[in-house]
Each structure stands twice: as structure tokens, then as C-alpha cells.
Design a protein around this motif. Structure first.
Motif, PDB file in Angstrom:
ATOM      1  N   LYS A   1       0.860  -1.184   0.000  1.00  0.00           N
ATOM      2  CA  LYS A   1       0.000   0.000   0.000  1.00  0.00           C
ATOM      3  C   LYS A   1       0.894   1.231   0.000  1.00  0.00           C
ATOM      4  CE  LYS A   1      -4.358   1.249   1.994  1.00  0.00           C
ATOM      5  NZ  LYS A   1      -5.331   0.935   3.037  1.00  0.00           N
ATOM      6  N   GLN A   2       0.755   2.052  -1.043  1.00  0.00           N
ATOM      7  CA  GLN A   2       1.539   3.277  -1.162  1.00  0.00           C
ATOM      8  C   GLN A   2       0.589   4.430  -1.421  1.00  0.00           C
ATOM      9  OE1 GLN A   2       4.172   2.317  -4.397  1.00  0.00           O
ATOM     10  NE2 GLN A   2       5.706   1.466  -3.028  1.00  0.00           N
ATOM     11  N   ASN A   3       0.688   5.454  -0.601  1.00  0.00           N
ATOM     12  CA  ASN A   3      -0.175   6.634  -0.729  1.00  0.00           C
ATOM     13  C   ASN A   3      -1.654   6.258  -0.734  1.00  0.00           C
ATOM     14  OD1 ASN A   3       2.141   8.258  -0.933  1.00  0.00           O
ATOM     15  ND2 ASN A   3       2.221   7.946  -3.137  1.00  0.00           N
ATOM     16  N   GLY A   4      -2.016   5.245   0.063  1.00  0.00           N
ATOM     17  CA  GLY A   4      -3.402   4.830   0.178  1.00  0.00           C
ATOM     18  C   GLY A   4      -3.902   3.937  -0.941  1.00  0.00           C
ATOM     19  N   LYS A   5      -3.040   3.596  -1.901  1.00  0.00           N
ATOM     20  CA  LYS A   5      -3.445   2.742  -3.021  1.00  0.00           C
ATOM     21  C   LYS A   5      -2.740   1.399  -2.947  1.00  0.00           C
ATOM     22  CE  LYS A   5      -4.464   6.388  -6.314  1.00  0.00           C
ATOM     23  NZ  LYS A   5      -4.254   6.853  -7.676  1.00  0.00           N
ATOM     24  N   LEU A   6      -3.469   0.349  -3.323  1.00  0.00           N
ATOM     25  CA  LEU A   6      -2.889  -0.985  -3.354  1.00  0.00           C
ATOM     26  C   LEU A   6      -2.113  -1.195  -4.647  1.00  0.00           C
ATOM     27  CD1 LEU A   6      -5.847  -3.181  -2.052  1.00  0.00           C
ATOM     28  CD2 LEU A   6      -3.847  -2.412  -0.785  1.00  0.00           C
ATOM     29  N   SER A   7      -1.004  -1.915  -4.542  1.00  0.00           N
ATOM     30  CA  SER A   7      -0.242  -2.321  -5.716  1.00  0.00           C
ATOM     31  C   SER A   7       0.408  -3.662  -5.400  1.00  0.00           C
ATOM     32  CB  SER A   7       0.802  -1.267  -6.095  1.00  0.00           C
ATOM     33  OG  SER A   7       1.733  -1.087  -5.061  1.00  0.00           O
TER      34      SER A   7
END
Length: 56
Positions: free
Chosen positions: A37-43
Motif C-alpha cells: 500500500k503506497q499513498n493509500g493505493k494498493l499495488s
């Protein structure tokens, strides 16, 4: 559900909205991937391959 891309083959992977960072998923190409999770987004990224130590 969140649609993400496999960093290895570029194929689409569907991950649950509530997936936790560190959770492992396997793509149909055989890649073991880790949810991040980076900057509130999943990757996804390639999961670390940790070899067995066997006390050696």
C-alpha cells in the motif's frame, strides 16, 4: 474488488478491497506477489523468496 496488474507479465489480477499489506497472491503466470500500500493505493510487487536456513 480492485483490479491490479502483475508486475511480471502485465496480466490483470483482482484483489479484495480489504487486502492487507504483506498479503501474498499468486498470479496465473506463476508469480508470487505481495500486496503493498503506497499513498493509500494498493499495488503488487514480486514477493521475496526466502530460502530455508535449516540451522546451518
Amino acid at each position: 474488488m480492485v483490479n491490479l496488474k502483475c508486475p511480471i507479465c502485465g496480466g490483470e489480477i483482482t484483489v479484495e478491497d480489504d487486502a492487507l499489506p504483506g498479503e501474498l497472491v499468486e498470479h496465473e503466470c506463476g508469480a508470487q506477489l505481495e500486496v503493498v500500500k503506497q499513498n493509500g493505493k494498493l499495488s503488487l510487487r514480486l514477493a521475496e523468496q526466502i530460502g530455508e536456513d535449516w540451522g546451518e
